[in-house]
Design an enzyme around this catalytic site. Structure first.
Site, PDB file in Angstrom:
ATOM      1  CB  SER A 144      37.577  -1.594 -38.835  1.00 35.93           C
ATOM      2  OG  SER A 144      36.856  -0.804 -37.912  1.00 35.93           O
ATOM      3  CE1 TYR A 158      33.099  -1.113 -42.362  1.00 34.04           C
ATOM      4  CE2 TYR A 158      33.447  -1.282 -39.990  1.00 34.04           C
ATOM      5  CZ  TYR A 158      33.811  -0.777 -41.226  1.00 34.04           C
ATOM      6  OH  TYR A 158      34.897   0.058 -41.341  1.00 34.04           O
TER       7      TYR A 158
END
Ligand code: NAD
Length: 263
Positions: A144, A158
């Protein structure tokens, strides 16, 4: 001629979002796809849609954080199609979206790490032996922009998991470079899927304290292009990395973010 003719590809997290769109694109380019997800009904729908469009697809219920499930997935794919050429480790969860580090529960931390990071490790651990047997392959791990920058606040598990996916991809790439197995990471920006919808719905420190419409506008305003990305825009990068067109690419993070990290 499809760009993935003769290839067998496993795609995790394929019940929706980026995974489903990528599975559809891979199948339309000639790949036989194994679509895996812990959402059994959702992933069977993905497989059915591919078959209805004339492609070849098999669905499997798999929890990517469960070693037995992942081992079974690799075994089932190799049994059915004889080889595994491509592994797209795409399944992931966002976890809490509003808990700064001191407020992030250990339960949230463990859950996110076990799916986003251990899940990627397990996928590679159990698929690589089959790739070695058939002479090589391409592994694509979903990181990401959160693997590259500290955004967004309030999602430490995350962000840490996605940073670690880049490092894991690099080291695995080094280990197998001479064995013709390439390992790369994709770093999507904010993409319009269930995950970004939940992010907007639940709220985040970066989006202010307005309602969900204001939060969506605030998120779009952070984007250099003024819009979020589409799943198809990530799928096209995955297709490049899965195909032989990327034959000299390994150990690298590929950013597809509309310029977000450049700001
Ligand atoms: P999504 O929520 O639409 O899809 C994720 C899929 O993963 C779902 O089908 C879900 O059922 C599956 N999944 C979750 N945990 C699983 C598990 N333990 N085992 C098997 N399947 C599981 O989200 P998406 O946006 O399509 O996300 C795909 C990947 O892209 C994720 O790794 C995510 O972190 C990453 N990503 C997304 C964005 C974004 O803005 N959407 C940005 C950067 C990275």
């Amino acid at each position: 001629m499809g760009r993935l003719d003769t290839k067998v590809a496993i795609i995790t997290g394929a019940a929706g979002g980026i995974g489903r769109t990528t599975a559809q694109l891979f199948a339309s380019e000639g790949a036989k796809v194994i679509v895996a997800d812990w959402d059994e009904a959702g992933v069977e729908t993905s497989a059915q849609q591919i078959r209805e469009a004339g492609g070849e697809a098999t669905s499997l219920r798999v929890d990517v954080s469960n070693a037995e499930d992942v081992q079974g997935m690799a075994h089932a794919a190799a049994e059915k199609y004889g080889q595994i050429d491509v592994l797209f480790n795409n399944a992931g969860v966002e976890g809490d979206t509003q808990a700064f580090t001191a407020d992030c529960t250990l339960e949230n931390w463990d859950r996110v790490i076990s799916i986003n990071l251990t899940g990627v490790f397990l996928g590679m651990k159990y698929v690589i032996p089959y790739m070695l047997k058939s002479g090589g392959g391409s592994i694509i791990n979903t990181s990401s922009i959160s693997g590259l920058v500290g955004y967004p606040p309030g999602m430490p598990a995350y962000t840490a998991s996605k940073g670690a996916v880049i490092q894991l991809s690099r080291t695995t790439a080094m280990e197998y470079a001479k064995k013709n197995i390439r390992v790369n990471a994709i770093c999507p920006g904010v993409i319009r899927t269930g995950m970004s919808d939940r992010f907007i719905e639940r709220g985040n420190d970066s989006l202010g304290s307005g309602g969900s419409d204001e939060r969506r506008k605030a998120l779009e305003a952070l984007e250099p292009m003024g819009r979020l990305g589409e799943a198809e825009e990530i799928a096209r990068m995955a297709l490049f990395l899965a195909s032989d067109e990327s034959s000299y690419c390994t150990g690298a993070p590929f950013i597809v973010d509309g310029g977000f990290v450049a700001t």
